[in-house]
Design an enzyme around this catalytic site. Structure first.
Site, short mmCIF file in Angstrom:
data_model
loop_
_atom_site.label_atom_id
_atom_site.label_comp_id
_atom_site.label_asym_id
_atom_site.label_seq_id
_atom_site.Cartn_x
_atom_site.Cartn_y
_atom_site.Cartn_z
N MET A 18 0.85 -1.19 0.00
CA MET A 18 0.00 0.00 0.00
C MET A 18 0.89 1.25 0.00
SD MET A 18 -3.71 -0.06 1.72
CE MET A 18 -3.37 0.14 3.42
N CYS A 19 1.19 1.85 1.12
CA CYS A 19 1.94 3.09 1.29
C CYS A 19 1.02 4.29 1.17
CB CYS A 19 3.09 3.29 0.30
SG CYS A 19 4.35 2.00 0.37
#
Lengths: 298, 225
Positions: free
Chosen positions: A1-2
């Protein structure tokens, strides 16, 4: 994700609040990636001075006499400001080309996070709130900045694997996504003379942009070229001395929201990163188009 | 009833909405959504929920019976897998709005980005602005109506969903073709445009649907996949 965030200030009166605003935005994105976090802040208050951000695994030992040793090695006045595991070295702009060799002599274990007239990069393993507190990022002022909170997919959770990655003088990059041809591109770039610190895919994107810029391309041209050459998922946010740019891959699965008012341009992986910005209710808010370069400069 | 998400949290809101009796048509006014995820998901009663501000992921996901209105924009996956009822969005919708929806009406007054109506299974979606690329990918049934333009690869690998676009289509996906507007389509579209409060007439639209050549693998069609 991030999670990635960025803020470009048009209104100078907001500059003392840049760090605080970036900090709030990044903390809101914590659940998109709790492994490590980092922020690049741009502020150029000293004429004819360049700043080198260093990071150390043993800051007490490495930084203790760094100012005297570097000054002696380079034969000029050097200022070292220690900030937790990082240190900001300020030196005359005319000596910018000598710092790498001097550091190799004085303390080769130090890692260079960034070099430039304006940029400072702070990044470490840990939650965004912890990283912000360690480096007092909420106290920083500046004209623009970008930040990242990481959920590692491509390489180990280390300080060097955290974002932003420096892409050259006063340039840096944060990335949400994963590149699928980074090993191939890394080998090509190594043959071109570039060097790498990690196995991280984003470092390859950073080096790719540096290489394109070194060939004489503008940042816009370098980003355009990356649409053809970098394969995978990405939303990139790129910082330069004068501004920042956004690029999403043609598939554009990785989320991105831009907001613009008379006072600022803001980027967030999600809208909720932007909700505490001044007058956000009246901002123009939109989703950047796939494979389209957006750029703002002072 | 009024609920402040920032003050009391998203989980508390959804618990209260789920606790409503099955036949309740209670009005709920939700304030300070601030882009929170999963607002008003899994509703199972004919409630009227008004959300004052923009939302994050999955607003009104899995909705059944309820009428949800967002006075703002919605994040990814709005009305995902909606069964019935409606979601009305005053602003824009992020990617995969109405994905895999089985029924009800998703009414987006602004633009929708990529993958709108991906794998839709009976939902009606009306977008008053434009839609992004790969919309209605593998859409099985239902209707996607677009008053503006459609992005690349509209209706790629389409099954039996019907697509109506008033503006330009940048490109059609594999096995998606333009089809004639017959009387039945014009009558149906007039009804749906009216229900959605859309400022358009059916004769302005083109219809797109499946060429039905990719339903079963045929080696002669390998290059089209």
């Amino acid at each position: 994700m991030c999670g990635i965030i960025g803020l470009f200030l048009k209104d100078q009166s907001l500059q003392p609040r840049l760090g605080k605003l970036l900090a709030e935005m990044l903390v809101t994105m914590t659940d998109r990636g709790p492994d490590s976090a980092g922020v690049a802040v741009y502020s150029s208050d000293e004429i004819d001075t360049i700043k080198v951000t260093l990071q150390s695994l043993n800051p007490e030992a490495d930084f203790a006499e760094l100012q005297q040793k570097l000054g002696a090695e380079m034969g000029c006045t050097v200022d070292v400001q220690i900030v937790d595991t990082h240190a900001i070295v300020r030196l005359p702009g005319s000596r910018a080309g000598d710092i790498t060799d001097a550091l190799a002599q004085v303390c080769p274990s130090l890692r260079v996070m960034s070099t430039g007239k304006s940029v400072e990069i702070f990044k470490e393993v840990g939650l965004p709130a912890e990283v912000i507190e360690r480096f007092s990022i909420d106290k920083l002022s500046g004209s623009h900045g970008i930040g990242h909170t990481r959920m590692a997919t491509e390489s180990a959770v280390t300080t060097l694997g955290a974002h932003p990655f420096s892409t050259g003088y006063d340039q840096c990059l944060v990335h949400n996504g994963s590149l699928s041809n980074h090993n191939l591109k890394r080998r090509e770039l190594i043959r071109e003379g570039l060097t790498f610190e990690t196995d991280n895919d984003t470092e390859v994107a950073a080096a790719y942009l540096t290489h394109k810029l070194n060939q004489g391309n503008s940042l816009g041209e370098a980003l355009e070229a990356s649409i053809d050459d970098l394969d995978g998922f990405y939303t990139f946010l790129v910082g330069t001395q004068n501004g920042f740019g956004v690029l999403r891959d043609p598939i554009a699965c990785k989320p991105a929201v831009l907001a613009e008012t008379d006072q600022y341009v803001a980027f967030g992986s999600e809208y909720r990163a932007l909700v505490n910005l001044p007058d956000i209710q009246s901002a123009k808010v939109w989703e950047p188009e796939p494979a389209t370069v957006y750029f703002w400069e002072h | 009833m009024e609920y402040d998400i920032t003050a009391t949290g998203i989980r508390g809101l959804n618990e209260k909405l789920h606790a409503e009796p099955a036949d309740s048509s209670q009005n709920w006014n939700v304030v300070n959504p601030n882009g929170a995820h999963a607002i008003a998901v899994g509703l199972n009663a004919p409630l009227n929920v008004s959300i004052n501000g923009s939302t994050g992921y999955y607003c009104a996901g899995m909705n059944k019976l309820a009428s949800v209105k967002v006075h703002g924009s919605v994040g990814p996956g709005a009305a995902e897998n909606m069964m019935s009822g409606s979601l009305t969005v005053d602003g824009d919708a992020s990617q995969y709005a109405g994905a895999s929806g089985h029924g009800g009406l998703l009414n987006i007054k602004g633009n929708a980005s990529s993958r709108c109506g991906i794998s839709m299974k009976g939902i009606n979606i009306v977008v008053h602005g434009n839609i992004g690329h790969m919309s209605a990918f593998m859409a099985q049934s239902g209707n996607l109506v677009v008053l503006g333009d459609a992005g690349d690869a509209l209706g790629d690998s389409l099954y039996e969903a019907r697509l109506f676009v008033r503006g330009e289509v940048k490109s059609l996906g594999a096995d998606c073709i333009e089809k004639p507007m017959r009387e039945e389509h014009i009558a149906f579209l007039a009804e749906l445009l009216n229900e959605a409060g859309a400022d358009a007439t059916p004769d302005q639209f083109k219809r797109y649907g499946s060429a039905r050549e990719l339903y079963h693998f045929n080696i002669d069609n390998a290059s089209a996949y």
